[in-house]
Design an enzyme around this catalytic site. Structure first.
Site, PDB file in Angstrom:
ATOM      1  N   ASP A  18       0.895  -1.323  -0.110  1.00 14.34           N
ATOM      2  CA  ASP A  18      -0.187   0.067   0.282  1.00 14.34           C
ATOM      3  C   ASP A  18       0.877   1.883   0.549  1.00 14.34           C
ATOM      4  O   ASP A  18       2.024   0.900   0.107  1.00 14.34           O
ATOM      5  CB  ASP A  18      -0.937  -0.290   1.420  1.00 14.34           C
ATOM      6  CG  ASP A  18      -0.931   1.614   1.625  1.00 14.34           C
ATOM      7  OD1 ASP A  18      -1.564   1.972   1.159  1.00 14.34           O
ATOM      8  OD2 ASP A  18      -1.038   1.796   2.566  1.00 14.34           O
ATOM      9  N   ASP A  20      -0.212   5.005   0.997  1.00 12.33           N
ATOM     10  CA  ASP A  20      -0.291   6.236   2.247  1.00 12.33           C
ATOM     11  C   ASP A  20      -0.135   4.995   3.184  1.00 12.33           C
ATOM     12  O   ASP A  20      -1.410   4.152   3.498  1.00 12.33           O
ATOM     13  CB  ASP A  20      -1.344   6.622   2.084  1.00 12.33           C
ATOM     14  CG  ASP A  20      -1.579   8.224   1.219  1.00 12.33           C
ATOM     15  OD1 ASP A  20      -0.468   8.911   0.956  1.00 12.33           O
ATOM     16  OD2 ASP A  20      -3.098   8.113   0.591  1.00 12.33           O
ATOM     17  N   PHE A 230      -5.478  -7.816   2.050  1.00 11.82           N
ATOM     18  CA  PHE A 230      -4.075  -8.289   3.638  1.00 11.82           C
ATOM     19  C   PHE A 230      -5.058  -9.121   3.758  1.00 11.82           C
ATOM     20  O   PHE A 230      -4.391 -10.753   4.178  1.00 11.82           O
ATOM     21  CB  PHE A 230      -4.866  -7.254   4.546  1.00 11.82           C
ATOM     22  CG  PHE A 230      -4.394  -7.839   6.023  1.00 11.82           C
ATOM     23  CD1 PHE A 230      -3.145  -7.555   5.988  1.00 11.82           C
ATOM     24  CD2 PHE A 230      -5.079  -8.046   7.000  1.00 11.82           C
ATOM     25  CE1 PHE A 230      -2.410  -7.833   7.170  1.00 11.82           C
ATOM     26  CE2 PHE A 230      -4.981  -8.453   8.097  1.00 11.82           C
ATOM     27  CZ  PHE A 230      -3.570  -8.524   8.541  1.00 11.82           C
TER      28      PHE A 230
HETATM   29  O1  M1P Z   1      -4.562   6.091   0.428  1.00 10.11           O
HETATM   30  C1  M1P Z   1      -5.660   6.282   1.297  1.00 10.11           C
HETATM   31  C2  M1P Z   1      -6.590   7.134   0.597  1.00 10.11           C
HETATM   32  O2  M1P Z   1      -5.494   8.394   0.279  1.00 10.11           O
HETATM   33  C3  M1P Z   1      -6.627   9.525   0.149  1.00 10.11           C
HETATM   34  O3  M1P Z   1      -7.623  10.082   0.437  1.00 10.11           O
HETATM   35  P1  M1P Z   1      -7.002  10.611   2.059  1.00 10.11           P
HETATM   36  O4  M1P Z   1      -7.622  12.299   1.310  1.00 10.11           O
HETATM   37  O5  M1P Z   1      -8.943  10.647   2.803  1.00 10.11           O
HETATM   38  O6  M1P Z   1      -6.013  10.623   3.118  1.00 10.11           O
HETATM   39  C4  M1P Z   1      -7.357   8.785  -0.954  1.00 10.11           C
HETATM   40  O7  M1P Z   1      -6.492   9.063  -2.281  1.00 10.11           O
HETATM   41  C5  M1P Z   1      -8.315   7.954  -0.985  1.00 10.11           C
HETATM   42  O8  M1P Z   1      -8.949   8.097  -2.181  1.00 10.11           O
HETATM   43  C6  M1P Z   1      -6.942   6.716  -1.004  1.00 10.11           C
HETATM   44  O9  M1P Z   1      -7.727   5.611  -0.635  1.00 10.11           O
END
Ligand code: M1P
Length: 256
Positions: A18, A20, A230
């Site tokens: 993943d 973020d 996962f």
């Molecule tokens: O990767 C996780 C999420 O990141 C962003 O979410 P947010 O702006 O709410 O932090 C978005 O790109 C979302 O689509 C993605 O799932």
């Protein structure tokens, strides 16, 4: 049989990440320590990312030294794999509009915008619906908020459950649309067709015959956007707290 283009890797294993919260802080750039760990790992195994965001945003986060993200990863999956690259070549794209049709899409978006307009939250910014190739992203705050505003909203939402309540209404109202609603980040949630979660990416790799497919993610709990991949029987899942934790586990499992 794993492709000959990966014959230089001693282990016939694929490791997917993943983005973020796993490779980088949410919506921010990857650190040199993570980049180094990935380079070391790639000498041993095949690597890829599976992000929820669109390809341009993920590239901004991961291509920090100016390199092209599709050269730094063997597999690059944006929007859960709806945009897919293997060894720098585009494999396929899918479209949310093709799935839903313009009329149903319009009904959904109109409802969302009315709901956001009626929401009484401390602040609102802009871009409440972001249209992507394979999904839409909905933010009650608005996507062009600052980092500080994002963090404030996240804390507010934890107490008030704004997103959870919004999702519940949409699930009931659009029950016959065949959609999944996924709260993955801090200020928004994603909407995409059922089955177009991160397991969608696995269809691009399952013919390769990898001995193992590992997945690293931070939102691996039920309802999180890493949960399905996962817990999928085709993967070995690793739940991480943050990018440093990812490095720690990589060192342990792959001796990099
Ligand atoms: O990767 C996780 C999420 O990141 C962003 O979410 P947010 O702006 O709410 O932090 C978005 O790109 C979302 O689509 C993605 O799932």
């Amino acid at each position: 049989m794993v492709s000959s283009e990966f014959s230089d890797r001693p282990l016939k294993k694929l490791v997917l990440f993943d983005v973020d919260g796993t490779l980088s802080p949410a919506r921010q750039a990857v650190s040199p320590a993570v980049t180094k760990a990935l380079q070391d790992l790639r000498k041993k195994v095949v690597i890829g990312f599976v992000g929820g965001s669109d390809f341009v945003k993920i590239s901004e986060q991961l291509s920090v030294s100016g390199s092209n993200v599709v050269d730094d990863f063997d597999y690059a999956f944006a929007e859960n794999g709806l945009t897919a690259y293997k060894s720098g070549k585009l494999l396929a794209t899918q479209s949310f509009i093709k799935f839903l049709g313009e009329e149903r899409y319009k009904t959904l978006v109109n409802f969302i915008l009315h709901y956001v307009a009626d929401l009484d939250i401390p602040i609102k910014r802009g871009t409440f619906v972001e249209f992507r190739n394979g999904m839409i992203n909905v933010s009650p705050l608005g996507r062009n908020a600052t980092i500080a505003e994002r963090n404030e909203f996240e804390a507010y939402d934890k107490k008030q459950g704004i997103r959870a309540a919004f999702v519940k209404v949409l699930q009931e109202k659009f029950a016959d649309y065949g959609l999944t609603f996924s709260i993955g980040g801090k200020i928004s949630f994603d909407i995409f067709p059922q089955g177009w979660d991160k397991t969608y990416a696995l269809r691009h790799v399952e013919q390769e015959g990898f001995e193992e497919i590992h997945f690293f993610g931070d939102k691996t709990y039920k309802g999180g956007n890493d949960y399905e991949i996962f817990s999928d029987p085709r993967t070995i899942g690793h739940s991480v707290d943050n990018p440093d934790d990812t490095i720690r586990i990589l060192k342990e499992v792959f001796q990099i």
